[in-house]
Design an enzyme around this catalytic site. Structure first.
Site, PDB file in Angstrom:
ATOM      1  N   ASP A 144       0.821  -1.216   0.000  1.00  0.00           N
ATOM      2  CA  ASP A 144       0.000   0.000   0.000  1.00  0.00           C
ATOM      3  C   ASP A 144       0.856   1.267   0.000  1.00  0.00           C
ATOM      4  OD1 ASP A 144      -2.304   1.445   0.048  1.00  0.00           O
ATOM      5  OD2 ASP A 144      -2.861   0.936   2.100  1.00  0.00           O
TER       6      ASP A 144
ATOM      7  N   ASN B  75     -10.641  -3.166  -6.320  1.00  0.00           N
ATOM      8  CA  ASN B  75      -9.848  -2.180  -7.078  1.00  0.00           C
ATOM      9  C   ASN B  75     -10.447  -1.827  -8.441  1.00  0.00           C
ATOM     10  OD1 ASN B  75      -6.619  -3.289  -5.801  1.00  0.00           O
ATOM     11  ND2 ASN B  75      -7.883  -1.582  -5.115  1.00  0.00           N
TER      12      ASN B  75
HETATM   13  C1  FPP Z   1      -2.221   0.126  -3.184  1.00  0.00           C
HETATM   14  O1  FPP Z   1      -1.639   1.414  -3.148  1.00  0.00           O
HETATM   15  C2  FPP Z   1      -1.590  -0.608  -4.242  1.00  0.00           C
HETATM   16  C3  FPP Z   1      -2.246  -1.220  -5.259  1.00  0.00           C
HETATM   17  C4  FPP Z   1      -3.710  -1.203  -5.410  1.00  0.00           C
HETATM   18  C5  FPP Z   1      -1.491  -1.883  -6.323  1.00  0.00           C
HETATM   19  C6  FPP Z   1      -0.272  -2.616  -5.889  1.00  0.00           C
HETATM   20  C7  FPP Z   1       0.464  -3.017  -7.088  1.00  0.00           C
HETATM   21  C8  FPP Z   1       1.797  -2.946  -7.242  1.00  0.00           C
HETATM   22  C9  FPP Z   1       2.751  -2.604  -6.184  1.00  0.00           C
HETATM   23  C10 FPP Z   1       2.391  -3.311  -8.532  1.00  0.00           C
HETATM   24  C11 FPP Z   1       2.313  -4.788  -8.632  1.00  0.00           C
HETATM   25  C12 FPP Z   1       3.103  -5.221  -9.709  1.00  0.00           C
HETATM   26  C13 FPP Z   1       3.417  -6.492  -9.887  1.00  0.00           C
HETATM   27  C14 FPP Z   1       4.412  -6.752 -10.901  1.00  0.00           C
HETATM   28  C15 FPP Z   1       2.834  -7.610  -9.116  1.00  0.00           C
HETATM   29  P1  FPP Z   1      -2.516   2.654  -3.538  1.00  0.00           P
HETATM   30  O2  FPP Z   1      -2.446   2.862  -4.997  1.00  0.00           O
HETATM   31  O3  FPP Z   1      -3.897   2.459  -3.004  1.00  0.00           O
HETATM   32  O4  FPP Z   1      -1.772   3.811  -2.810  1.00  0.00           O
HETATM   33  P2  FPP Z   1      -2.458   5.018  -2.035  1.00  0.00           P
HETATM   34  O5  FPP Z   1      -3.253   4.419  -0.912  1.00  0.00           O
HETATM   35  O6  FPP Z   1      -1.292   5.784  -1.552  1.00  0.00           O
HETATM   36  O7  FPP Z   1      -3.278   5.772  -3.037  1.00  0.00           O
END
Ligand code: FPP
Length: 241
Positions: free
Chosen positions: A25, A73
């Site tokens: 996250d 998501n």
């Molecule tokens: C949550 O952070 C993260 C996600 C919904 C996506 C996680 C995916 C990756 C790290 C890339 C994965 C890649 C591979 C190759 C498996 P957020 O976007 O909700 O962050 P925020 O809460 O700060 O907005």
């Protein structure tokens, strides 16, 4: 001895968590802080995953499950969803170089029905390519939800004809995506949030939880060692005294 090796010596190799779950996250906030598009935050997060998965394999973790895309998501703007899916495809297509090294067994867990044939083929090919590796299992949770996983297990169990009176917890384990992996010992959630967000609900019944304010793209092997070291200080009683 280099600094890296010295730090690893601070953890007890005989008491490692066998299965770690990570909620990756904070990518969006990491990008926002730098005035960058969220997509770059996810890319930085994917690079962190490479570092952490490689490290976990090297120190002897048996299974690492990471939350890459939840059933919730889909509510994000279409551009972000498309970007996340193409990022995942990019990393899967270079899995051996970009996702934890040549020895890791890669599995993608979740409901893959909504994805394109191309992506599903790529997932299949990656799993085939890595299935005989002998290192850690890296489960990438994609369109994954813990409740949906349990529901799907229950449906399969009913179809299998196991009588209700004969049903045991081990049968549920056998129908989960994580079949064959040890129970989750440690859940790590960076970015300051303290929720499970529908992640591995059955598997983490007795998991230790570790939170940190660091945003996932800034998460390093130092944080991983800190989490493992804290885990090793916990007194796991499993309901006993
Ligand atoms: C949550 O952070 C993260 C996600 C919904 C996506 C996680 C995916 C990756 C790290 C890339 C994965 C890649 C591979 C190759 C498996 P957020 O976007 O909700 O962050 P925020 O809460 O700060 O907005």
């Amino acid at each position: 001895m280099n600094i890296f090796k010295k730090k690893v010596h601070k953890i007890d190799k005989e008491n490692l968590p066998r299965h770690i779950g990570i909620i990756m996250d904070g990518n969006g906030r990491w990008a926002k802080k730098r005035g960058m598009p969220r997509a770059l935050g996810h890319r930085a997060g994917a690079n962190t995953l490479k570092t952490i998965a490689t490290f976990c394999d090297e120190i002897g973790i048996e299974a690492l499950t990471v939350y890459a895309f939840s059933t919730e998501n889909w509510k994000r703007p279409k551009g972000e969803v498309d970007n996340l899916i193409s990022l995942l495809a990019e990393y899967l297509s270079k899995a051996e170089e970009e996702l934890g090294g040549k020895n890791v067994v890669i599995k993608v867990i979740g409901d893959l029905k909504p994805f394109s044939d191309d992506l599903r083929r790529l997932i299949f090919e990656t799993e085939e390519l890595t299935k005989n590796n002998t290192g850690m299992t890296l489960n990438i949770a994609l369109n994954y939800g813990g409740r949906a996983e349990i529901l799907s297990a229950v449906k399969s169990i009913i179809k299998s004809g196991i009588p209700a009176d004969g049903l045991e917890e081990k049968h549920i384990d056998e129908y989960l995506y994580t079949k064959g992996n040890p129970p989750v010992d440690l859940i790590i959630r960076p970015s300051g949030e303290m929720r499970l967000s529908n992640f591995l609900l059955w598997q983490c019944a007795y998991a230790e939880l570790w939170y940190s304010d660091v945003l996932w793209p800034d998460f390093t092997t130092k944080h991983m060692l800190e989490a493992i070291s804290d885990y090793q200080k916990r007194n796991r009683r499993y309901g006993g005294v």
